[in-house]
Write an enzyme that holds these catalytic residues in place. Structure first.
Site, short mmCIF file in Angstrom:
data_model
loop_
_atom_site.label_atom_id
_atom_site.label_comp_id
_atom_site.label_asym_id
_atom_site.label_seq_id
_atom_site.Cartn_x
_atom_site.Cartn_y
_atom_site.Cartn_z
CB CYS A 76 -24.11 -22.40 30.66
SG CYS A 76 -23.66 -22.38 32.79
CD GLU A 126 -18.91 -18.54 26.10
OE1 GLU A 126 -19.16 -19.93 26.50
OE2 GLU A 126 -18.60 -17.61 26.74
CB CYS A 131 -17.22 -21.00 34.24
SG CYS A 131 -16.92 -22.12 33.00
S1 SF4 Z 1 -18.64 -24.36 29.99
FE1 SF4 Z 1 -18.58 -22.80 32.42
S2 SF4 Z 1 -20.50 -21.13 31.09
FE2 SF4 Z 1 -19.67 -23.28 29.90
S3 SF4 Z 1 -21.54 -24.85 30.43
FE3 SF4 Z 1 -19.88 -25.49 31.59
S4 SF4 Z 1 -20.27 -24.36 33.18
FE4 SF4 Z 1 -21.21 -22.92 32.05
#
Ligand code: SF4
Length: 307
Positions: A105, A135, A200
């Protein structure tokens, strides 16, 4: 005769204003679905922490690989998940004969870049997040000196001298992150502390929306995988506000007794949950409400006969 039990009114179902799959997971899933006609496709880790999606991938022949173990077969396609990966992990999988589909992402890339810029400016690196999460492993993978702060006790590992640079895992609750940053500033008041907020926006929107639901609902149903970090964070947010939450992965997990005496039910979902699953859970709640209303009418009818 005094009938004590009231007629059960049907449950009102309120969907959160922001819920479910975020653009990052949606794009990662779309890129993975586009490989279904290829042979030998391996996802490096779990594409999303959701059993419904995992089942779909398995049914389409997509394998799940272990990010930490180099593989022996150098062909086929590997998929880096939306959670991202460190450069050192990427190099384990690199091969001129292998196709790499990178679905990291962009907002996870932003965390990597933020931490790298803090280190370049001489700050000691710290990440507020869940230890061992894919992550977080990807963020710190190239910086072995970095410390992960999951609980207040972890702050004792922070050096007493020098500059401290902090980023956050994208799916952490902002209230909790701010609380930990303030605690670090307090306990290391001789240090320059720089914090880059990398939670995010989809996570922030979902957290805010679930708080709004708590104002009007007796019960919040959170739809998402039992190993999904942002789903369990939604549950914690609800419980932190003193409201009642239950977590389900599928409509079949709903239990009728949860809805006895409940008038308003809020429904939300983690960022790895398919919208179809959220809709089927909402429909099942409405069906349960009907079942409860019918049961109550039966109960009252019996009371009247006894009169
Ligand atoms: S939770 Fe936030 S950082 Fe994770 S994939 Fe979704 S938009 Fe991207």
């Amino acid at each position: 005769m005094q009938i004590e039990k009231e007629i059960m009114s049907r449950v009102n179902v309120h969907l959160a204003s922001h819920y479910g799959m975020c653009f990052g997971v949606r794009d990662a899933l779309a890129a993975t679905r586009s490989t279904y006609d290829e042979n030998d496709v391996t996802v490096l880790g779990q594409l999303v922490h959701n059993p419904v999606v995992s089942q779909e991938l398995t049914e389409n022949g997509v394998k799940e690989g272990n990010l930490n173990n180099p593989i022996t077969d150098n062909e086929g396609t590997v998929i880096i998940t939306a959670h991202g990966a460190s450069e050192s992990d990427r190099s384990r999988w690199a091969s001129p004969h292998r196709k790499v589909v990178d679905t990291t992402c962009p907002l996870v890339h932003k965390v990597h870049e933020s931490l790298a810029s803090l280190i370049d400016s001489g700050f000691f690196p710290m990440v507020i997040g869940k230890k061992g999460h894919a992550e977080v492993n990807g963020i710190i993978g190239d910086f072995p000196q970095a410390i992960v702060i999951e609980r207040e006790e972890d702050i004792f590992d922070v050096p007493y001298e020098g500059k401290i640079g902090i980023v956050s895992q994208t799916t952490q609750p902002t209230d909790r992150v701010n609380e930990l940053v303030e605690k670090i500033r307090f306990l290391r008041n001789n240090s320059e502390v720089r914090f880059i907020d990398t939670v995010c926006s989809p996570t922030k929107n979902r957290q805010k929306a679930v708080k709004d639901l708590c104002q009007v609902c007796d019960l919040i149903v959170v739809v998402g995988g039992s190993n999904s970090n942002n789903t369990s964070q939604l549950v914690s947010t609800v419980e932190g506000l003193g409201s009642r939450a239950v977590q389900v992965e599928r409509p079949e997990d709903l239990i009728l007794d949860w809805f006895i005496g409940v008038k308003d039910v809020g429904v939300t979902a983690g960022t790895s949950t398919l919208n179809e699953t959220v809709i089927s859970v909402s429909e099942r709640i409405k069906a349960i409400s009907e079942e409860l209303a019918v049961k109550d009418r039966g109960y009252l009818g019996k009371e009247r006969i006894l009169c």
